[in-house]
Design an enzyme around this catalytic site. Structure first.
Site: not given
Ligand code: SAH
Length: 372
Positions: A110, A124, A131, A135, A138, A365
């Site tokens: 995305e 962005c 990943c 975290c 996230c 975000c």
């Protein structure tokens, strides 16, 4: 027990390597070398091919009309122009757009376009499929790590966005196509975990003969991979391109918990690395701070944050947590958020409060998690 995040995979691992190289992922210099070696073509061919790819954004060698028939045929045999597929484009009420793109091997990634103050768009972009860091707040982390994106797949997010914006403008009868003025590596993935591809994508995106995005309008965001920050600083990448560091906590016990990478490189070690990143009056380092209710949002946290960052030429980006189903946290109240920001500002720290953009299309975000 958290995943051992510092057993970092080799940067190129898992990237499909097609038989023919994709010319979209070559810098102009690399393209020149390749065309000379493979076709015996003169150096200026590189400028022409680069322009076809990054200005005209064509999808076939046949469209490159200033190349000879013979050269076009040779290129279609030896090189590839594969591109990302476009699954969906969502447009939010505030003008934010989210693109869901698909890699040739079928993974969804995305990218988000956000209107900015300069009447352009900030894009962005993603650097990995999933990943490897864990975290806790996230959405992408919940997917785990699949693979790094190749250079061309990073650049293609911008190319595809530009093609789509031009199509949208033509369809709407608009006089002009909105411009992508800024690029932030804050989408899916840890960009410094895919250092070489990210660096090469920056070389391509900043080339005057192509997208010509100014280096100072590009920001690479990291969770705190210290060796890669050191490399970023020493290679001079940071001279032009901005670095954003996701700090997100002011004590090691809290950061250990919300960002397990802190168990490898703690706050003091991280800040020591950031000290070597070149800054100037114009170019500051950014610290990102996701506000998590009752975890890192107290007045004492704000005061500790001031003392951690005050020595730096920096901005602090305060981002109230954007909730999603994969994280156990909550967003603090507006009052708490304002009080937190006020402490930073009163202490003279330059601080932006990030209001959620595109949250009606899950483009805010940290909400990027493309499953399926
Ligand atoms: N891996 C890089 C870049 C991707 S995350 C990094 O860690 O910096 C980009 C930013 O989004 C980071 O500052 C991260 O802390 C923040 N973020 C992640 N999830 C979020 C969420 N749910 N709400 C608000 N911000 C989030």
């Amino acid at each position: 027990m958290s995943k051992i995040v510092w057993q970092i995979r080799r940067p190129s691992r898992g990237i499909p390597r097609p038989a023919a190289p994709n010319l979209r992922g070559m810098s102009r210099a690399e393209l020149g070398d390749w065309l000379t070696r493979e076709l015996g073509a003169p150096r200026f061919r590189a400028d022409q091919v680069f322009g076809w790819l990054h200005l005209r954004r064509v999808d076939s060698f046949d469209a490159m009309t200033n190349l000879s028939k013979h050269e076009r045929a040779a290129l279609s045999e030896r090189a590839s122009l594969e591109r990302l597929g476009v699954d969906t484009i969502l447009r939010a009420r505030d003008g934010t757009r989210k693109l869901r793109l698909r890699t040739v091997d079928g993974h969804a990634i995305e990218s988000v376009l956000i209107p900015n103050d300069e009447r352009g768009l900030t894009q962005c972009i993603s650097s990995q499929v999933g990943c490897a860091l864990d975290c806790r707040f996230c959405a992408t982390a919940s997917l785990g790590f699949t693979r790094n994106l190749d250079t061309w797949e990073i650049v293609e997010q911008v190319t595809r966005a530009r093609v789509l914006l031009a199509e949208e403008a033509a369809r709407d009868g608009a006089k002009w196509t909105p411009r992508i003025t800024n690029v932030v590596y804050m989408g899916m993935g840890e960009p410094l975990h895919n250092y070489n591809q990210v660096r090469r994508s920056i070389e391509i995106l900043t080339d005057d003969a192509g997208d010509a995005i100014a280096g100072r309008r590009i920001t690479v965001s990291t969770s705190g991979l210290v060796p890669a920050i050191e490399r970023f600083a020493s290679e001079g990448l940071g001279l032009e391109v901005g670095l954003a560091v996701s700090l997100n906590a002011t004590t090691d016990p809290v950061r250990d918990q919300v960002m397990p990478i802190n168990q490898r490189w703690d706050i003091a070690t991280l800040l020591a690395a950031v000290r070597n990143v070149p800054t100037s009056r114009r170019r500051r380092v950014t610290f990102e701070y996701v506000l998590l209710r009752d975890v890192n949002d107290t007045d004492a946290d704000a005061r500790r944050l001031v003392s951690l960052v005050r020595e730096f030429r920096c901005h602090v980006n305060v981002i109230p947590f954007n909730p999603h189903p994969h994280a156990p946290y909550q967003r603090p109240s507006d009052r708490r958020t304002q009080a937190f920001v006020a402490i930073l500002r009163d202490a003279g720290v330059q601080c932006w409060l990030r209001t959620p953009r595109g949250d009606d299309i899950q483009a805010a975000c940290g909400q990027l998690a493309a499953e399926g």
